[in-house]
Design an enzyme around this catalytic site. Structure first.
Site, PDB file in Angstrom:
ATOM      1  N   VAL A 129       0.934  -0.865   0.305  1.00 48.27           N
ATOM      2  CA  VAL A 129      -0.038  -0.075   0.446  1.00 48.27           C
ATOM      3  C   VAL A 129       0.932   1.393  -0.141  1.00 48.27           C
ATOM      4  CG1 VAL A 129      -1.998  -0.935   1.422  1.00 48.27           C
ATOM      5  CG2 VAL A 129       0.525   0.014   2.321  1.00 48.27           C
ATOM      6  N   CYS A 130       0.549   2.192  -0.712  1.00 48.95           N
ATOM      7  CA  CYS A 130       1.218   3.527  -0.469  1.00 48.95           C
ATOM      8  C   CYS A 130       0.781   4.721  -1.325  1.00 48.95           C
ATOM      9  CB  CYS A 130       2.671   3.123  -1.687  1.00 48.95           C
ATOM     10  SG  CYS A 130       3.192   1.481  -2.258  1.00 48.95           S
ATOM     11  N   THR A 131       1.622   5.609  -1.308  1.00 44.08           N
ATOM     12  CA  THR A 131       1.058   7.331  -1.728  1.00 44.08           C
ATOM     13  C   THR A 131       2.215   7.752  -2.703  1.00 44.08           C
ATOM     14  OG1 THR A 131       0.244   7.006   1.004  1.00 44.08           O
ATOM     15  CG2 THR A 131       1.030   9.414  -1.015  1.00 44.08           C
TER      16      THR A 131
END
Ligand SMILES: *[C@@H]1O[C@H](CO)[C@@H](O)[C@H](O)[C@H]1NC(C)=O
Ligand SMILES: *[C@@H]1O[C@H](CO)[C@@H](O)[C@H](O)[C@H]1NC(C)=O
Ligand SMILES: *[C@@H]1O[C@H](CO)[C@@H](O)[C@H](O)[C@H]1NC(C)=O
Ligand SMILES: *[C@@H]1O[C@H](CO)[C@@H](O)[C@H](O)[C@H]1NC(C)=O
Ligand SMILES: *[C@@H]1O[C@H](CO)[C@@H](O)[C@H](O)[C@H]1NC(C)=O
Ligand SMILES: *[C@@H]1O[C@H](CO)[C@@H](O)[C@H](O)[C@H]1NC(C)=O
Length: 392
Positions: free
Chosen positions: A139-141
């Site tokens: 999960v990332c930005t």
């Protein structure tokens, strides 16, 4: 993973670990760059991978250096698998079934993975497992922004290890911590010249973060969907092989695409094993987009549009036209900080500030990478999120 499953897991997790509630948000950070202090755990070493050398030899120097960390990481994955399925049957299956899968992977990936197994001494099936892992638990930005002079900046936090074993004593994710020593920057060369650069995990041959200097920048974020990662990967293992592994596509785009448009077309049109978000920046004004992918189609391409006042595009793990999951809203705080920064003041420095603000920075955050296409630069930093901090 289905979003509903994720929601239930997250809810369960929150309930059983009430010490994490309320969400640890904070005012937008400033003055975090150059990185120092408790959220900065260290720099990232550089390696060269020569694309002119045969695939099974390319990774030898890097893997020789990182062998111990890789073996530790794989041991942690095995411990986790054995905790889920005691008796060691799961890993037995991995050791038997996945070596067969390696020969079904396209050139040069199969040979590269075999070379990594030989150099590290880790059984082939477990190296394959390690390479599948990232397709599922990331999960990332990611953000691409254009400043008032038309310069493009691309930044990302790589958050990895959700649900993969919480260490109560250290208040950290076991796998996320084990991953930090494996973070490397790589200069991929042909004829001794840089073709592209990436931030990577030693032992992993796909790409999640990279730059083709002066041409484009690219990151990939996971997209949860009912038709999600597991299904396509399972189909591949069982013999239905008509999609491409997501991080193999990003690798081949970084290696072989010659322009922003070329990269965009390949990312939008290649059939995939699982849904994904591709965040792509170019080298000219207006060239920044988030490509929302299903396995078959590009569902949406959301571009920077200065006429509409859209000077950046930002993606976490939810479709931009939908609300994020309320338990996992990194998008609103990230956009709030971008909006506060303004287009005039966006730079690698202020982008790092945004990426250092909780919960954009959280217990899963392994590294932060900053890229500036016109200078051809990629820099990355190992991160830590001292308490109080959101677990994701
Ligand atoms: C917990 O943290 C301590 C100190 O940083 C470290 O030595 C130890 O290995 C950590 N434990 C795990 C399981 O990562
Ligand atoms: C690359 O550079 C190294 C040393 O800098 C040199 O030994 C080698 O011959 C060069 N290779 C090519 C293909 O130019
Ligand atoms: C890039 O193109 C070259 C030449 O066609 C090919 O040999 C190589 O395998 C490609 N790289 C990837 C990662 O697909
Ligand atoms: C931008 O990318 C194109 C290829 O799409 C290239 O021809 C051009 O030279 C690049 N511009 C700069 C300023 O590097
Ligand atoms: C940030 O600005 C954009 C564009 O004006 C707006 O759509 C968005 O709602 C703002 N978000 C936040 C969190 O301030
Ligand atoms: C932009 O940066 C300048 C100089 O650092 C500062 O004076 C100004 O207040 C900043 N603007 C915003 C909106 O933060």
């Amino acid at each position: 993973m289905g979003r509903s499953v994720l929601l239930v897991l997250m809810a369960l997790f929150s309930v059983t670990t009430t010490q994490f509630i309320p969400p640890y948000t904070e005012d937008c950070r400033s003055g975090m760059y150059p990185p120092t202090g408790p959220t900065f755990k260290g720099g990232v070493p550089w390696y060269t991978v020569d694309l002119d050398s045969p695939p099974h030899k390319r990774w030898t120097a890097l893997i020789t250096d990182k062998k111990t960390d890789l073996v530790n990481m794989i041991q942690a994955i095995k411990d986790l698998a054995n905790a889920f399925v005691p008796s060691g049957r799961l890993i037995e299956l991995v050791d038997i079934a996945l070596p067969v899968v390696v020969d079904t992977l396209p050139y040069p990936f199969s040979d590269e993975i075999k070379g990594i197994a030989t150099t590290s001494g880790v059984p082939l099936g477990e190296v394959v497992l390690f390479n599948i892992f990232y397709e599922v638990f990331t999960v990332c930005t990611s953000v691409v922004a254009e400043d008032s002079n038309g310069e493009l900046f691309h930044g990302r936090n790589l958050d990895f290890g959700l649900f993969l074993g919480w260490d109560m004593k250290n208040k950290s994710w076991i796998i996320s911590e084990k991953l930090k020593p494996l973070v490397v920057n790589i200069d991929f060369t042909r004829n001794n010249k840089t073709v592209f650069k990436s931030t990577n995990f030693a032992g992993y041959v796909g790409m999640l973060t990279g730059i083709k200097p002066h041409i484009f920048t690219l990151t990939m974020n996971e997209r949860f969907s009912l038709d999600g990662g597991y299904i396509g990967i399972l189909e591949w293992i069982l013999g239905k092989r008509d999609g491409m592994w997501m991080s193999f596509l990003t690798r081949s785009v970084l290696e072989n695409a010659t322009s922003y448009e070329d990269a965009k077309n390949r990312l939008a049109q290649t059939k995939l094993l699982a849904p994904a978000y591709f965040i792509l920046g170019g080298n000219q004004t207006g060239q920044g987009c988030v490509i929302t992918r299903s396995r078959v189609l590009s569902l949406d391409i959301w571009e920077i549009d200065l006429k509409l006042g859209r000077w950046y595009v930002l993606e976490t793990n939810y479709d931009h036209w939908k609300e994020p999951l309320f338990l996992d809203d990194r998008r609103t705080p990230a956009m709030k900080c971008m909006n506060q920064t303004t287009q005039t003041n966006i730079s690698l420095k202020t982008m790092y500030d945004m990426l250092s603000t909780k919960p954009v920075l959280n217990k899963l955050t392994t590294y932060t990478t900053l890229m500036e296409v016109s200078k051809g630069t990629l820099e990355s930093y190992i991160r830590d999120c001292p308490d109080p901090c959101m677990p994701w």
